[in-house]
Design a protein around this motif. Structure first.
Motif, PDB file in Angstrom:
ATOM      1  N   ARG A 260       0.831  -1.209   0.000  1.00  0.00           N
ATOM      2  CA  ARG A 260       0.000   0.000   0.000  1.00  0.00           C
ATOM      3  C   ARG A 260       0.865   1.259   0.000  1.00  0.00           C
ATOM      4  NH1 ARG A 260      -3.946  -1.160   4.943  1.00  0.00           N
ATOM      5  NH2 ARG A 260      -4.662   0.950   4.432  1.00  0.00           N
TER       6      ARG A 260
ATOM      7  N   ILE B 212      -0.522   5.082   0.713  1.00  0.00           N
ATOM      8  CA  ILE B 212      -0.058   5.847   1.877  1.00  0.00           C
ATOM      9  C   ILE B 212       0.646   7.115   1.430  1.00  0.00           C
ATOM     10  CG2 ILE B 212       1.481   5.803   3.883  1.00  0.00           C
ATOM     11  CD1 ILE B 212       0.905   2.790   4.094  1.00  0.00           C
TER      12      ILE B 212
ATOM     13  N   ARG C 151      -1.854   9.724   0.315  1.00  0.00           N
ATOM     14  CA  ARG C 151      -2.537  10.309   1.478  1.00  0.00           C
ATOM     15  C   ARG C 151      -1.629  11.308   2.179  1.00  0.00           C
ATOM     16  NH1 ARG C 151      -5.280   5.978   5.228  1.00  0.00           N
ATOM     17  NH2 ARG C 151      -6.080   7.921   6.108  1.00  0.00           N
TER      18      ARG C 151
ATOM     19  N   ALA D 212      -2.431  14.163   4.843  1.00  0.00           N
ATOM     20  CA  ALA D 212      -2.707  13.284   5.984  1.00  0.00           C
ATOM     21  C   ALA D 212      -1.581  13.393   7.000  1.00  0.00           C
ATOM     22  CB  ALA D 212      -2.853  11.841   5.508  1.00  0.00           C
TER      23      ALA D 212
ATOM     24  N   VAL E  64      -2.599  10.105  11.712  1.00  0.00           N
ATOM     25  CA  VAL E  64      -3.668   9.363  11.025  1.00  0.00           C
ATOM     26  C   VAL E  64      -3.129   8.052  10.466  1.00  0.00           C
ATOM     27  CG1 VAL E  64      -5.297   9.433   9.097  1.00  0.00           C
ATOM     28  CG2 VAL E  64      -4.898  11.499  10.475  1.00  0.00           C
ATOM     29  N   ILE E  65      -1.965   8.137   9.805  1.00  0.00           N
ATOM     30  CA  ILE E  65      -1.348   6.928   9.257  1.00  0.00           C
ATOM     31  C   ILE E  65      -1.005   5.952  10.379  1.00  0.00           C
ATOM     32  CG2 ILE E  65       0.549   6.036   7.872  1.00  0.00           C
ATOM     33  CD1 ILE E  65      -1.390   7.824   6.335  1.00  0.00           C
TER      34      ILE E  65
ATOM     35  N   ASN F 237      -2.379   5.672  13.384  1.00  0.00           N
ATOM     36  CA  ASN F 237      -3.602   5.073  13.936  1.00  0.00           C
ATOM     37  C   ASN F 237      -4.160   3.997  13.008  1.00  0.00           C
ATOM     38  OD1 ASN F 237      -3.526   6.650  16.212  1.00  0.00           O
ATOM     39  ND2 ASN F 237      -4.910   8.217  15.407  1.00  0.00           N
ATOM     40  N   GLN F 238      -4.056   4.225  11.716  1.00  0.00           N
ATOM     41  CA  GLN F 238      -4.581   3.252  10.759  1.00  0.00           C
ATOM     42  C   GLN F 238      -3.846   1.921  10.862  1.00  0.00           C
ATOM     43  OE1 GLN F 238      -4.165   4.442   6.672  1.00  0.00           O
ATOM     44  NE2 GLN F 238      -4.914   2.491   5.868  1.00  0.00           N
ATOM     45  N   ILE F 239      -2.524   1.968  10.857  1.00  0.00           N
ATOM     46  CA  ILE F 239      -1.726   0.733  10.894  1.00  0.00           C
ATOM     47  C   ILE F 239      -1.883   0.028  12.245  1.00  0.00           C
ATOM     48  CG2 ILE F 239       0.568  -0.240  10.667  1.00  0.00           C
ATOM     49  CD1 ILE F 239      -0.619   0.915   8.090  1.00  0.00           C
TER      50      ILE F 239
ATOM     51  N   SER G 163      -4.345   0.260  14.410  1.00  0.00           N
ATOM     52  CA  SER G 163      -5.697  -0.271  14.596  1.00  0.00           C
ATOM     53  C   SER G 163      -5.897  -1.556  13.809  1.00  0.00           C
ATOM     54  CB  SER G 163      -6.735   0.782  14.175  1.00  0.00           C
ATOM     55  OG  SER G 163      -6.584   1.121  12.801  1.00  0.00           O
ATOM     56  N   GLU G 164      -5.349  -1.604  12.590  1.00  0.00           N
ATOM     57  CA  GLU G 164      -5.461  -2.835  11.805  1.00  0.00           C
ATOM     58  C   GLU G 164      -4.741  -3.993  12.506  1.00  0.00           C
ATOM     59  OE1 GLU G 164      -4.149  -2.235   7.834  1.00  0.00           O
ATOM     60  OE2 GLU G 164      -5.627  -0.672   7.397  1.00  0.00           O
TER      61      GLU G 164
ATOM     62  N   ALA H 170       3.998   0.471  11.429  1.00  0.00           N
ATOM     63  CA  ALA H 170       3.556   1.862  11.471  1.00  0.00           C
ATOM     64  C   ALA H 170       4.739   2.798  11.250  1.00  0.00           C
ATOM     65  CB  ALA H 170       2.892   2.153  12.818  1.00  0.00           C
TER      66      ALA H 170
END
Length: 422
Positions: free
Chosen positions: A314, A318, A321, A326, A330-331, A333-335, A337-338, A407
């Protein structure tokens, strides 16, 4: 126009990612499953073994006479001696830390020594004081235990074990008030001990014993004030070892035994045995946590690797974004959280499955016990709530740890790198 090749490429990519995620998630699933099962088995083993010795005073010690190993005061080495009632009185008077000190005397154990009508069996016989019930807890199925009136009047009464009851009486029959013959003398049954709280007992299995008042048995045996065995319990706040050597010293002084003779007074300290079990179970718990967390970490490493691959695939997304504004948060938190979601889902499935397996095994063990079979050394295979919460906490922390490196890798991606990647 529909592009079949592009669709197949996207479908293969999605399928590959799903399979990869499932295989990686299985590592976490297996890690938390093994941790839960091992913890449940460890808890069950501890409860099973401790229930087998439950009911004994953990702060108790026991004594008996043996042959001397040193000459003393004109007596030769190898002299056989006996403990007497007066020795216990001296110990009780001179050692205030003693809570209970009570004697035991054994009876004859000959073939078919206990009988009623046309039924007979071979069982152990011993004489006790009422306070012995505080050393080894008695669970009465019928009637009562020996009391002070029995001792005072030297009554010919007895308390029988569960197996003695099964051998001499019909099932469901109340034996209290009936007479049995013990070593040729008739005694009235005043109680049935449905097995001690523990599966062990001093002088034989509790279910195969006949207990008489100590004074009655001492008189019938015509042995004067001789005592065969002594049980002592220390007061709260003191260790059993504190009184163990002092009692032995009293016995040596009272019977003209050398103060340095370590063989003459035999015995054992039950407190030390309980401490040994406690240390054993502590070692088992530590080993279980090390193995379980190690297995879980193997799954976490897999999660971290799959997230690194995902970030690599990705890169363009990324980078774009980041180019559109971004923020790194934000980046990040995305990684994270996944990674957390993937770990949590796999781990919670493993936790639930492990609890289910433990519950099923516990049901089987209880069914064996209810059917009259012999239980394994396991009892109440239940995961405590606090242990389950600790496992969940470890799982969530592991998910966060698994996402840290991916991350960080995602935060290093720049828009220009994304364009070159494309």
């Amino acid at each position: 126009m529909f592009d079949l090749d592009k669709f197949q490429e996207i479908w293969v990519t999605i399928t590959r990612n799903k399979v990869r995620s499932l295989l990686t998630g299985f590592g976490v699933f297996w890690g938390i499953f093994m941790l839960v099962v091992m913890l449940g088995a460890g808890q069950g083993l501890e409860r099973g073994i401790m229930s087998g010795i439950d009911g004994f005073a953990t702060n108790s010690c026991f004594f008996y006479s043996s042959t001397t190993s040193e000459p003393y005061k004109g007596f030769k080495k190898g002299r056989q001696w006996d403990i007497h009632d007066r020795d216990l009185e001296v110990a009780r008077r001179n050692i205030p830390e003693i809570d209970i000190i009570t004697p035991i005397i054994w009876g004859n154990n000959t073939p078919n020594n206990v009988a009623r009508n046309d039924k007979a069996g071979s069982f152990s016989v011993k004489g006790l004081y009422p306070e012995y019930g505080k050393v080894e807890t008695q669970r009465m199925k019928y009637g009562r235990f020996i009391n002070d009136i029995d001792i005072l009047h030297k009554r010919k009464v007895c308390v029988i074990g569960q197996n003695v009851y099964d051998e001499l009486f019909k099932r469901g029959e109340n034996p209290v008030g009936h007479y049995i013959r013990v070593n040729g003398i008739y005694y009235q049954v005043v109680g049935v001990a449905g097995g001690g709280a523990s599966n062990i007992s001093i002088g034989g299995r509790p279910s195969e014993q006949v207990v008489l008042p100590f004074s009655t048995m001492q008189q019938i045996n015509n042995q004067g004030d001789v005592v065969h065995f002594v049980a002592a319990v220390v007061k709260k706040g003191y260790a059993a070892s504190y009184i163990e050597e002092r009692i032995k010293e009293v016995f040596r002084n009272q019977n003209s035994i050398s103060p340095t003779d370590k063989q003459a007074v035999g015995g054992f300290n039950l407190e030390k045995e309980f401490q040994m079990f406690a240390n054993l179970f502590l070692g088992i718990k530590i080993l279980i946590w090390i193995v379980g967390i190690g297995t879980l970490l193997a799954g976490v490493v897999g999660i971290s690797n799959i997230m690194l691959v995902t970030v690599k695939e990705r890169t363009r997304e990324i980078g774009v974004r980041r180019a559109l504004g971004a923020k790194p948060k934000v980046i990040l938190n995305q990684i994270l959280s996944e990674s957390l979601v993937l770990t949590a889902i796999a781990g919670l499935f493993g936790l639930c499955f492990g609890v289910g397996v433990i519950a099923a095994i516990d049901t089987v063990i209880n069914a064996i016990g209810e059917a009259g079979g012999e239980k394994p050394f396991f009892s109440d295979l239940i995961i405590p709530f606090d242990i389950a919460m600790i496992s969940v906490a470890i799982l969530l922390v592991s998910g966060l740890i698994a996402g840290i490196i991916p991350a960080w890798r995602a935060l290093q991606i720049k828009a220009i790198d994304a364009i070159r990647e494309e």
